[in-house]
Design an enzyme around this catalytic site. Structure first.
Site, PDB file in Angstrom:
ATOM      1  N   ASP A 253       0.821  -1.254   0.063  1.00 30.13           N
ATOM      2  CA  ASP A 253      -0.099  -0.091  -0.136  1.00 30.13           C
ATOM      3  C   ASP A 253       1.043   1.122  -0.032  1.00 30.13           C
ATOM      4  O   ASP A 253       0.544   2.270  -0.595  1.00 30.13           O
ATOM      5  CB  ASP A 253      -1.064  -0.028   1.227  1.00 30.13           C
ATOM      6  N   GLY A 254       2.152   1.207   0.641  1.00 39.36           N
ATOM      7  CA  GLY A 254       3.057   2.519   0.701  1.00 39.36           C
ATOM      8  C   GLY A 254       3.473   2.840  -0.759  1.00 39.36           C
ATOM      9  O   GLY A 254       3.381   3.845  -0.884  1.00 39.36           O
TER      10      GLY A 254
END
Length: 489
Positions: A253-254
């Protein structure tokens, strides 16, 4: 001696009581003045927003008429002189007009002014930008009763036109030709898959952009990768949305957050492959990248429009509402906390012209629905489907048993101001980065951005969301109750 001192003590006590009452009265007056100032500033900001939206609608109507006239003129005019074409190209490309401010967040007006004439073929050949349409899609229905075009941009730029509870589907009108690959750093497995993917995309005649770091790694490995393109500076990043048709992320997700932060205006569709730990926004498996990309490049594909918050800080020293710091876009959340201070935060919160509450605790989280499974969830906020339009208002360790989280509508403008009576400063961070100090009187203004982040779905947005909370959080996982035991006769 006792008879003489007693009246003096009683007199001093009376004066102290009067003085404390006077100080309380002054404190109340200062609080009312601060609330009145914040309310007036919030009202001015709302009127400014409404004026800009109305102005934007009028300009869009005017531009539609101009485009129609230009299209009719294109059949008559035929430009054959190549020197004249180059002149047209040089006149339309002015880097200084590409963005507003240091952060480069695009406005409606700047993007509209850069739209080129439809009969100019030189620019389109250089940019290689694919066009597409978005429409609502109802699974299992063969007719077009529930399919309505919501966005159709010639260059593939997305802006929110209307909302619906139905699944959104993207259909390519021209084949995508340019792919941007963004990777998680310092991962050997990611490097291997990135090299394989670049080779496969090149075999399918696609143009490939990567970050400068990734290109250096690829070229160091083999001179075969010299065809891979990149950018040199921040101005090159600001031009990516005009060149890139599709963004592929290899990470967690980063990496998706990093990809969204690179685009200050319209964001191309993002295809997130899971190579991280949890992966609420990364539904695709890297082992099946060939099959996934084939399906996505052919289309149509289901997408999730993930809304972003646009935030800016107004300092107490600002003379007007318009003296603000550069706006920042966040995909997950903006957090205001007490930092290293031992004192509680004292935050006065307003929604448009309405006073919401005064936050006394460790801080406050303003989250998008995409960020509802991140910091907001850890602070006791609800998990919300990313397609639901709204802003999550989640306190962090409030010093009140009745302070429950809220979900506010997307159209409100929130203003969070550090109270003038606050014992210490507060700190604000945007998606976990860009940490800034807020002193007494400083304010943070947040509203929903018009530029969402479109991410491709493995199935559909609801299926992906439920899969992510089941697999990532083991939501409601427990042993099934035994069938043995007493039963009703």
């Amino acid at each position: 001696m006792e008879m003489i001192q007693q009246p003096l003590v009683e007199g001093i006590d009376d004066h102290l009581v009067e003085f404390s009452e006077a100080m309380r009265t002054v404190g109340k007056a200062l609080r009312r003045a601060a609330e009145g100032k914040a309310s007036a500033q919030a009202e001015a900001s709302e009127w400014k927003r409404k004026y800009e939206l109305e102005r934007e609608r009028n300009l869009q109507l005017e531009n539609k008429g101009l485009r129609h006239e230009q299209h009719s003129n294109c059949t008559v005019k035929n430009v054959d002189n190549s020197a004249h074409k180059l002149k047209l190209l040089s006149e339309t490309e002015e880097p200084s007009q590409l963005f507003c401010g240091k952060t480069g967040i695009y406005s409606h007006e700047v993007l509209r002014d850069r739209e080129h004439n439809a009969c100019s073929n030189v620019h389109s050949k250089l940019i290689r930008k694919a066009s597409f349409k978005l429409h609502w899609y109802c699974k299992g229905e063969k007719n077009d009763q529930h399919k309505h075009d919501i966005v159709s941009f010639e260059k593939g730029n997305i802006t929110t036109a209307e909302r619906s509870s139905k699944q959104i589907c993207l259909k390519w009108e021209s084949p995508p030709q340019t792919v941007l690959i963004l990777t998680k750093p310092n991962s050997t497995s990611v490097k291997i898959i990135c090299a394989e993917m670049v080779r496969w995309l090149k075999e399918n005649n696609l143009n490939i952009y990567v970050e400068p770091r990734v290109r250096t790694e690829l070229v160091t490995e083999s001179s075969y990768y010299n065809f891979v393109q990149t950018w040199k500076d921040d101005n090159g990043i600001l031009l990516l949305h005009e060149k890139v048709d599709l963004v592929v992320t290899l990470g967690g997700d980063g990496t998706v957050l990093w990809a969204a932060s690179m685009f200050k205006g319209p964001v191309p569709p993002i295809v997130p492959f899971s190579l991280g730990s949890l992966g609420f926004m990364t539904p695709f498996h890297s082992e099946q990248y060939k099959e996934c990309l084939k399906s996505i490049l052919q289309g149509p594909i289901s997408i999730t429009l993930r809304h972003r918050l646009q935030c800016h800080v107004i300092r107490e020293s600002a003379k007007t509402e318009y003296e603000t710091e550069e706006p920042i876009l966040v995909l997950n959340e903006v957090t205001i906390d007490r930092g290293i201070s031992a004192f509680l935060t004292n935050l006065e919160c307003y929604s448009d012209n309405s006073f919401v509450t005064c936050v006394q605790g460790d801080g406050l989280i303003l989250s998008t629905t995409s960020g509802s499974t991140a910091y907001s969830l850890a602070a006791g906020g609800s998990m919300v489907h990313p397609q639901v339009p709204g802003i999550l208002f989640t306190p962090i360790c409030p010093h009140s048993l009745s302070f429950r989280p809220l979900i506010l509508p997307e159209y409100v403008t929130l203003r969070i101001q550090v109270a003038l009576s606050s014992r210490g400063p507060a700190w604000v961070s945007f998606d976990g980065k860009g940490r800034n100090q807020l002193g007494p009187g400083d304010a943070l203004v947040c509203s929903m951005s018009i530029w969402p982040v479109p991410t491709a779905c493995r199935g559909d947005s609801t299926n992906d969301f439920l899969r992510s909370i089941h697999e990532g959080l083991h939501w409601n996982l427990r042993k099934t109750q035994s069938s043995d035991g007493p039963r009703d006769s």
